[in-house]
Scaffold this motif. Sequence first.
Motif, mmCIF file in Angstrom:
data_model
loop_
_atom_site.group_PDB
_atom_site.id
_atom_site.type_symbol
_atom_site.label_atom_id
_atom_site.label_comp_id
_atom_site.label_asym_id
_atom_site.label_seq_id
_atom_site.Cartn_x
_atom_site.Cartn_y
_atom_site.Cartn_z
ATOM 1 N N LYS A 13 -10.713 2.066 2.443
ATOM 2 C CA LYS A 13 -10.442 0.428 2.500
ATOM 3 C C LYS A 13 -9.861 0.124 1.086
ATOM 4 O O LYS A 13 -9.796 0.793 0.241
ATOM 5 N N ILE A 14 -9.195 -1.140 1.252
ATOM 6 C CA ILE A 14 -8.668 -1.862 0.061
ATOM 7 C C ILE A 14 -9.813 -3.057 -0.140
ATOM 8 O O ILE A 14 -9.899 -3.738 0.789
ATOM 9 N N VAL A 46 -4.369 2.459 -6.103
ATOM 10 C CA VAL A 46 -4.941 3.363 -5.313
ATOM 11 C C VAL A 46 -5.099 4.632 -6.020
ATOM 12 O O VAL A 46 -4.140 4.948 -6.882
ATOM 13 N N TYR A 50 -8.140 -2.659 -4.929
ATOM 14 C CA TYR A 50 -8.198 -1.244 -5.125
ATOM 15 C C TYR A 50 -8.692 -0.449 -3.835
ATOM 16 O O TYR A 50 -9.263 -1.120 -2.965
ATOM 17 N N SER A 51 -8.336 0.813 -3.998
ATOM 18 C CA SER A 51 -9.191 1.660 -2.887
ATOM 19 C C SER A 51 -10.415 2.139 -2.862
ATOM 20 O O SER A 51 -10.888 2.216 -4.006
ATOM 21 N N LEU A 101 -7.435 8.294 0.548
ATOM 22 C CA LEU A 101 -7.802 7.304 -0.410
ATOM 23 C C LEU A 101 -9.095 7.437 -1.074
ATOM 24 O O LEU A 101 -10.189 7.741 -0.352
ATOM 25 N N VAL A 145 0.807 -1.176 -0.005
ATOM 26 C CA VAL A 145 -0.022 0.081 -0.007
ATOM 27 C C VAL A 145 0.742 1.302 0.025
ATOM 28 O O VAL A 145 0.695 2.275 -0.812
#
Length: 126
Positions: free
Chosen positions: A118-119, A81, A112-113, A89, A7
């Motif tokens: 969050k991811i 991201v 992906y963000s 983000l 990240v």
Amino acid sequence: MKIERIVNAALNVARLGDHKHRIGTVIFKGDQIISVGHNSVLMSRRKLHPRFRHWPGSIHSEVAAIINARRKLKGCDMLVVRINRTEKLMYAKPCTHCMRYIDYVGIDKVYYSTNEGKIEEYDEKD
């Protein structure tokens, strides 16, 4: 896998973007970072197969990372991201054109963000 490292690498790459939407992509396998890319309005499209050229004058960060890898990517994963001006983000789910190219090169999982910071893992059903 040290997800924080992946990240952070994606955030650092996104900061290099010179476009309104600063997006960074990291291709990785396990703990090893294979390639990175960011969106840029000046990036050349010469190495991109004509079938995947959809963005006049620029290349999305996902495609830039694939081009920069210069190796087979089957079995690798990808994180995308997007950050805003305050480095929060933002939503960065790859577009349909990018997903076609990601599938074409054999990348397994795509993360992906989100706007919530969050991811998430890409799910074709969404």
